[in-house]
Design a protein around this motif. Structure first.
Motif, PDB file in Angstrom:
ATOM      1  N   SER A 114      -1.340   2.507  -3.646  1.00 34.46           N
ATOM      2  CA  SER A 114      -0.667   1.352  -3.066  1.00 34.46           C
ATOM      3  C   SER A 114      -0.973   1.211  -1.580  1.00 34.46           C
ATOM      4  O   SER A 114      -0.831   0.117  -1.016  1.00 34.46           O
ATOM      5  CB  SER A 114       0.845   1.466  -3.270  1.00 34.46           C
ATOM      6  OG  SER A 114       1.161   1.479  -4.643  1.00 34.46           O
ATOM      7  N   TYR A 115      -1.403   2.307  -0.934  1.00 37.48           N
ATOM      8  CA  TYR A 115      -1.748   2.222   0.477  1.00 37.48           C
ATOM      9  C   TYR A 115      -3.046   1.454   0.708  1.00 37.48           C
ATOM     10  O   TYR A 115      -3.354   1.106   1.848  1.00 37.48           O
ATOM     11  CB  TYR A 115      -1.860   3.628   1.075  1.00 37.48           C
ATOM     12  CG  TYR A 115      -0.531   4.222   1.430  1.00 37.48           C
ATOM     13  CD1 TYR A 115       0.139   3.840   2.579  1.00 37.48           C
ATOM     14  CD2 TYR A 115       0.072   5.156   0.605  1.00 37.48           C
ATOM     15  CE1 TYR A 115       1.358   4.379   2.904  1.00 37.48           C
ATOM     16  CE2 TYR A 115       1.294   5.709   0.921  1.00 37.48           C
ATOM     17  CZ  TYR A 115       1.939   5.316   2.070  1.00 37.48           C
ATOM     18  OH  TYR A 115       3.158   5.850   2.384  1.00 37.48           O
TER      19      TYR A 115
ATOM     20  N   ALA B  11      10.948  -3.451   1.688  1.00 33.65           N
ATOM     21  CA  ALA B  11      10.669  -2.051   1.395  1.00 33.65           C
ATOM     22  C   ALA B  11      11.847  -1.388   0.687  1.00 33.65           C
ATOM     23  O   ALA B  11      11.667  -0.643  -0.287  1.00 33.65           O
ATOM     24  CB  ALA B  11      10.335  -1.309   2.689  1.00 33.65           C
TER      25      ALA B  11
ATOM     26  N   ASN C 107       6.383  -3.891   5.430  1.00 36.91           N
ATOM     27  CA  ASN C 107       6.764  -3.842   4.022  1.00 36.91           C
ATOM     28  C   ASN C 107       6.218  -2.590   3.351  1.00 36.91           C
ATOM     29  O   ASN C 107       6.865  -2.019   2.462  1.00 36.91           O
ATOM     30  CB  ASN C 107       6.246  -5.100   3.310  1.00 36.91           C
ATOM     31  CG  ASN C 107       6.401  -5.029   1.806  1.00 36.91           C
ATOM     32  OD1 ASN C 107       7.406  -4.555   1.296  1.00 36.91           O
ATOM     33  ND2 ASN C 107       5.403  -5.505   1.099  1.00 36.91           N
ATOM     34  N   TYR C 108       5.047  -2.111   3.809  1.00 38.01           N
ATOM     35  CA  TYR C 108       4.425  -0.975   3.152  1.00 38.01           C
ATOM     36  C   TYR C 108       4.913   0.362   3.671  1.00 38.01           C
ATOM     37  O   TYR C 108       4.202   1.369   3.598  1.00 38.01           O
ATOM     38  CB  TYR C 108       2.898  -1.096   3.190  1.00 38.01           C
ATOM     39  CG  TYR C 108       2.457  -1.809   1.953  1.00 38.01           C
ATOM     40  CD1 TYR C 108       2.152  -1.118   0.796  1.00 38.01           C
ATOM     41  CD2 TYR C 108       2.462  -3.195   1.906  1.00 38.01           C
ATOM     42  CE1 TYR C 108       1.826  -1.784  -0.355  1.00 38.01           C
ATOM     43  CE2 TYR C 108       2.140  -3.868   0.749  1.00 38.01           C
ATOM     44  CZ  TYR C 108       1.815  -3.147  -0.387  1.00 38.01           C
ATOM     45  OH  TYR C 108       1.521  -3.803  -1.535  1.00 38.01           O
TER      46      TYR C 108
ATOM     47  N   GLU D 224       3.397  -7.609   6.537  1.00 37.17           N
ATOM     48  CA  GLU D 224       2.746  -6.869   5.451  1.00 37.17           C
ATOM     49  C   GLU D 224       2.785  -5.367   5.700  1.00 37.17           C
ATOM     50  O   GLU D 224       3.068  -4.587   4.777  1.00 37.17           O
ATOM     51  CB  GLU D 224       1.300  -7.340   5.303  1.00 37.17           C
ATOM     52  CG  GLU D 224       0.544  -6.692   4.161  1.00 37.17           C
ATOM     53  CD  GLU D 224       1.013  -7.166   2.805  1.00 37.17           C
ATOM     54  OE1 GLU D 224       0.418  -6.721   1.805  1.00 37.17           O
ATOM     55  OE2 GLU D 224       1.974  -7.954   2.718  1.00 37.17           O
TER      56      GLU D 224
ATOM     57  N   THR E  15       1.633   5.519  -5.977  1.00 32.40           N
ATOM     58  CA  THR E  15       2.077   5.201  -4.621  1.00 32.40           C
ATOM     59  C   THR E  15       0.949   5.381  -3.612  1.00 32.40           C
ATOM     60  O   THR E  15       0.874   4.654  -2.619  1.00 32.40           O
ATOM     61  CB  THR E  15       3.269   6.086  -4.226  1.00 32.40           C
ATOM     62  OG1 THR E  15       2.952   7.455  -4.474  1.00 32.40           O
ATOM     63  CG2 THR E  15       4.502   5.723  -5.043  1.00 32.40           C
TER      64      THR E  15
ATOM     65  N   PRO F 161      -1.070  -2.920  -7.740  1.00 24.45           N
ATOM     66  CA  PRO F 161      -1.618  -2.975  -6.378  1.00 24.45           C
ATOM     67  C   PRO F 161      -2.790  -3.934  -6.236  1.00 24.45           C
ATOM     68  O   PRO F 161      -2.962  -4.555  -5.175  1.00 24.45           O
ATOM     69  CB  PRO F 161      -2.056  -1.529  -6.117  1.00 24.45           C
ATOM     70  CG  PRO F 161      -1.198  -0.703  -7.002  1.00 24.45           C
ATOM     71  CD  PRO F 161      -0.997  -1.526  -8.230  1.00 24.45           C
TER      72      PRO F 161
ATOM     73  N   PRO G 125      -2.342  -2.807   1.873  1.00 29.16           N
ATOM     74  CA  PRO G 125      -2.347  -3.421   3.203  1.00 29.16           C
ATOM     75  C   PRO G 125      -3.737  -3.566   3.809  1.00 29.16           C
ATOM     76  O   PRO G 125      -3.986  -4.528   4.534  1.00 29.16           O
ATOM     77  CB  PRO G 125      -1.464  -2.476   4.042  1.00 29.16           C
ATOM     78  CG  PRO G 125      -1.408  -1.206   3.286  1.00 29.16           C
ATOM     79  CD  PRO G 125      -1.524  -1.581   1.852  1.00 29.16           C
TER      80      PRO G 125
END
Length: 319
Positions: free
Chosen positions: A253-254, A169, A108-109, A105, A250, A20, A257
């Protein structure tokens, strides 16, 4: 009931968090690559990735990757790595060509939510209400994004870019779940897939595109894409998904963005609007809610030196 999480799980999770951190700046470099033919960018990126992966393998084993003892890769492993490496890069770069960078972007998230739900379905685990809440907030964030007015408001000509972003995604979700639950995926296979992707992209480029000399910024973007994103980020993410805490990975990973949008705004590549701000915050909050009760908000424990020295950490069991 509480269970003991092994130190190697924490170590693999920390390695997985490298990915990330690298992805946070990929959107910025993707904007610099829009001026070049897409398959030229892909071919050069795959070539850089193949060379760097081969060098890493050679340094680790002191022999060529094709001669090393690796788990035998099956057809599913080939499809998974091709999806995560080739299809994802194709969709990602295409999304930034046909849609505003911020839109591409954030769409994709959707993948962290897809990975969480897919992982629990494959593991036959029950869903906690927090996963439904986080999914709803994620969809609300995307809805806020599409209410943007002005220069970057949604238009019909952006729909191809939106489809590409959804393809990002889906392809990355399939790859991540395959790494988590499949066998035969390794750095040797990644290098072979990059070599296949290089020849495929080169043939398409020579047949349908004209070569364009990259600028310094574009050249840096190609090197970053091949050596940073496809090589280092993929290897660290693979390590984390195989033996780390998938919820923490995961969830962190937020943050990507948020950092990506901040860089795009800083370099005047996207227009700062209240809709964009609320969309980014809602998607980030969705990730935080998805991990409630999993790490019990004791972040210092996750990174504590005593834990890394081999002691156990007590966490809540998955719900």
């Amino acid at each position: 009931m509480p269970h003991m999480e092994q130190p190697h799980v924490v170590r693999n999770t920390l390695i997985g968090l490298i990915a990330p951190a690298i992805w946070s700046s990929y959107a910025l470099f993707a904007c610099f690559l829009k001026s070049l033919p897409q398959f030229e960018v892909l071919a050069l990126s795959y070539l850089c990735a193949f060379l760097s992966l081969s060098l890493i393998r050679l340094m680790q084993t002191k022999e060529r990757f094709s001669q090393s003892q690796q788990p035998k890769s099956n057809f599913h492993a080939w499809i998974a790595v091709f999806s995560g490496v080739c299809l994802f890069q194709f969709f990602y770069l295409g999304a930034f060509r046909f849609a505003p960078p911020a839109h591409a972007e954030l769409i994709n998230y959707l993948w962290p939510i897809m990975v969480l739900f897919g992982s629990r379905l494959l593991s036959r685990q029950t869903f906690s209400p927090r996963y439904y809440i986080s999914s709803g907030l994620c969809l609300m964030g995307l809805s806020a994004l599409f209410l943007t007015q002005g220069q970057e408001q949604p238009r019909m000509e952006y729909w191809l870019g939106y489809l590409f972003a959804i393809g990002c995604a889906i392809s990355w979700t399939f790859y991540s779940l395959s790494v988590r639950h499949g066998k035969g995926i390794n750095d040797s296979l990644n290098a072979k897939v990059c070599l296949v992707g290089f020849f495929m992209s080169l043939c398409i480029h020579l047949g349908f595109e004209s070569f364009q000399l990259p600028s310094i910024a574009a050249l840096l973007g190609i090197v970053f894409s091949g050596c940073g994103v496809i090589t280092l980020a993929y290897l660290s993410w693979e390590k984390g998904m195989k033996g780390g805490n998938i919820t923490i990975l995961t969830t962190f990973s937020y943050s990507v963005p948020i950092l990506s949008i901040a860089l795009l705004v800083l370099f005047n590549l996207t227009e700062p609007t209240w809709n964009l701000f609320f969309a980014t915050i809602l998607i980030a909050i969705a990730g935080c809610i998805s991990m409630i009760q999993k790490v019990n908000f004791k972040w210092p424990l996750v990174l504590s030196p005593t834990l890394l020295r081999g002691k156990y950490k007590r966490t809540e069991s998955p719900t």
